[in-house]
Design an enzyme around this catalytic site. Structure first.
Site, mmCIF file in Angstrom:
data_model
loop_
_atom_site.group_PDB
_atom_site.id
_atom_site.type_symbol
_atom_site.label_atom_id
_atom_site.label_comp_id
_atom_site.label_asym_id
_atom_site.label_seq_id
_atom_site.Cartn_x
_atom_site.Cartn_y
_atom_site.Cartn_z
ATOM 1 N N GLY A 114 -19.675 -14.493 1.351
ATOM 2 C CA GLY A 114 -20.316 -13.269 0.906
ATOM 3 C C GLY A 114 -21.632 -13.041 1.617
ATOM 4 O O GLY A 114 -22.400 -13.983 1.841
ATOM 5 N N VAL A 115 -21.865 -11.804 2.019
ATOM 6 C CA VAL A 115 -23.084 -11.460 2.745
ATOM 7 C C VAL A 115 -24.056 -10.794 1.787
ATOM 8 O O VAL A 115 -23.692 -9.852 1.069
ATOM 9 C CB VAL A 115 -22.781 -10.527 3.937
ATOM 10 C CG1 VAL A 115 -24.074 -10.110 4.627
ATOM 11 C CG2 VAL A 115 -21.847 -11.208 4.922
ATOM 12 N N SER B 135 -6.575 -2.259 1.446
ATOM 13 C CA SER B 135 -6.847 -1.617 0.160
ATOM 14 C C SER B 135 -7.217 -2.627 -0.914
ATOM 15 O O SER B 135 -6.948 -2.420 -2.093
ATOM 16 C CB SER B 135 -5.655 -0.766 -0.301
ATOM 17 O OG SER B 135 -5.690 0.478 0.333
ATOM 18 N N GLU C 160 -15.207 -5.144 9.504
ATOM 19 C CA GLU C 160 -13.824 -4.902 9.933
ATOM 20 C C GLU C 160 -13.673 -3.491 10.490
ATOM 21 O O GLU C 160 -14.524 -2.625 10.296
ATOM 22 C CB GLU C 160 -12.846 -5.112 8.784
ATOM 23 C CG GLU C 160 -12.993 -4.125 7.629
ATOM 24 C CD GLU C 160 -11.964 -4.363 6.539
ATOM 25 O OE1 GLU C 160 -11.173 -5.324 6.656
ATOM 26 O OE2 GLU C 160 -11.947 -3.577 5.578
ATOM 27 N N LYS D 191 -7.136 -9.912 10.226
ATOM 28 C CA LYS D 191 -8.578 -10.130 10.141
ATOM 29 C C LYS D 191 -9.044 -11.321 10.975
ATOM 30 O O LYS D 191 -10.197 -11.366 11.425
ATOM 31 C CB LYS D 191 -8.986 -10.300 8.680
ATOM 32 C CG LYS D 191 -8.805 -9.048 7.835
ATOM 33 C CD LYS D 191 -9.186 -9.291 6.386
ATOM 34 C CE LYS D 191 -9.129 -8.005 5.563
ATOM 35 N NZ LYS D 191 -7.767 -7.442 5.487
ATOM 36 N N GLU E 272 0.811 -1.218 0.000
ATOM 37 C CA GLU E 272 0.000 0.000 0.000
ATOM 38 C C GLU E 272 0.848 1.274 0.000
ATOM 39 O O GLU E 272 0.359 2.354 0.310
ATOM 40 C CB GLU E 272 -0.942 -0.014 1.199
ATOM 41 C CG GLU E 272 -1.937 -1.155 1.146
ATOM 42 C CD GLU E 272 -2.974 -1.058 2.240
ATOM 43 O OE1 GLU E 272 -3.859 -0.200 2.134
ATOM 44 O OE2 GLU E 272 -2.876 -1.835 3.194
ATOM 45 N N SER F 32 -11.702 10.256 0.588
ATOM 46 C CA SER F 32 -11.818 8.945 1.211
ATOM 47 C C SER F 32 -13.010 8.932 2.163
ATOM 48 O O SER F 32 -13.484 9.980 2.613
ATOM 49 C CB SER F 32 -10.541 8.598 1.975
ATOM 50 O OG SER F 32 -9.419 8.581 1.120
#
EC number: 6.3.2.4
Length: 376
Positions: free
Chosen positions: A236-237, A204, A333, A152, A24, A344
């Site tokens: 996946g939600v 990212s 998260e 995570k 990043e 942003s």
């Protein structure tokens, strides 16, 4: 720097640290460009310090425009003959420049560091630990929360322990992938498609793959492992992704939650990837406040503060949620150093809540200056 010395300075000196060794790096450079352009130089004495991809610290002379991401231009910090060091165990906040064959040259003292670094070796507690050892104040979360929220796997464990709901997931360590690959793939079939395969400690959206067939999992896992040998698979939600910015309170007061926003991605992007974030401005639209029922907005704001406190965050964080059609709210998260250009999500949410970009920079630096050194 001690309080008496800081009080004598006409302007507190802030080191903007950016670049770094993670993937990043260019995102960090773009963030630094935005802060350089917006920071109140009548109030703050700014010292820009870049970190190369190899880890060398240098005094940056780059103009902000050269640090911005654009079509055909990915910014990068370049090294030089002189390196910046922050000595440990000497005068707190003292910064020096080292040149080969010459004695260290004092560069002056720094009152506070604004670490505009994303990803490993900057956002993950490593830099924070160095600054703690050097007795230098800094913006943002401390060592423990930075490290936990960068991973995570452990981040989800913190949320679960605090009673916050997260989506189904599984974690693949390097050891498991090398020695138990078939068992891992079989376990992954317990997750419903689509599955998002992610490096566990990157950000990212780099190295992330959306998988719509179980047969594609091995290739997606290998792609994630190019960024991090520890990989997380997330089911996946079915729902919307809404985000809330949290800003710490002064002198131990409760954290503050912004309004809630939503990123709407189009233009053929399957999710909010690096290109959608930074290179294809036409493909994304920020909605702040989000078009959602008021009771959902307020519940997200409450949960954002709960997540911030559960993770023992300081300074700032952006908390991301999934909201299902039946209004279940899942924590996705926490980002302890969210994207920080004026466009942003984190600054945009606070702008929509009444705190403009330059004021937000002042607020974060002031919070860092108020914070005591050492254990707190």
């Amino acid at each position: 720097m001690n309080d008496s010395t800081a009080a004598q300075s006409p302007r507190p000196r802030v080191a903007l640290v950016f670049g770094g060794r993670s993937s990043e790096h260019p995102v960090s450079c773009a963030t630094a460009a935005s802060v350089m352009e917006a920071i109140d130089t009548d109030r703050w004495d700014v010292l820009p310090i870049g970190i190369t991809r190899q880890g060398q610290w240098v005094v940056s002379t780059a103009e902000p425009e050269s640090l911005e991401i654009g079509a055909g231009h990915i910014p990068e910090v370049t090294g030089g003959a002189e390196s910046v060091v922050v000595p440990l165990g000497q005068r707190p906040g003292e910064v020096q420049v080292l040149s080969e064959g010459l004695p260290p040259e004092p560069l002056g003292q720094v009152d506070v560091v604004f670490p505009l670094l994303h990803g490993p070796f900057g956002e993950d507690g490593t830099l924070q630990g160095m600054l703690e050892l050097a007795d230098v104040r800094y913006v943002g979360c401390g060592v423990t929360s930075s490290a936990l929220m960068m991973d995570k796997h452990h981040m989800k464990r913190v949320f679960e322990q605090a009673g916050l709901e997260v989506g189904p997931y599984t974690v693949i360590t390097d050891r498991r992938w090398r020695h138990q690959q078939q068992e891992v793939l079989e376990e992954a079939r317990g997750l419903q498609l689509p599955i998002f395969v992610k490096p566990c400690r990157a950000g990212s959206s780099m190295g992330i793959t959306r998988v719509d067939s179980y047969e594609d999992l091995p290739a997606a896992i290998e792609a994630a492992r190019e960024h991090d040998l520890k990989v997380v698979l997330e089911e996946g939600v079915d729902g919307r992704e809404l985000e809330c910015a949290v800003l710490d309170g002064h002198h131990g007061e409760m954290p503050r939650a912004s309004t809630v926003g939503e990123i709407v991605v189009s233009g053929g992007h399957g999710f909010y990837d690096f290109e959608a974030k930074y290179l294809d401005e036409q493909s994304t639209r920020l909605s702040a406040p989000a078009d959602a029922p008021e009771h959902v907005i307020e519940r997200i704001r409450e949960l954002a503060v709960q997540a911030f406190l559960a993770a023992d965050c300081e300074g700032l964080a952006r908390v991301d949620f999934f909201v299902t059609p039946d209004e279940r709210i899942l924590v996705n998260e926490i980002n302890t150093m969210p994207g920080f250009t004026p466009y942003s999500m984190y600054p945009a949410l606070w702008a929509a809540s009444g705190i403009e970009y330059s004021e937000l920079i002042d607020e974060l630096l002031t919070l860092a200056m108020e914070r005591p050194l050492g254990l707190r």
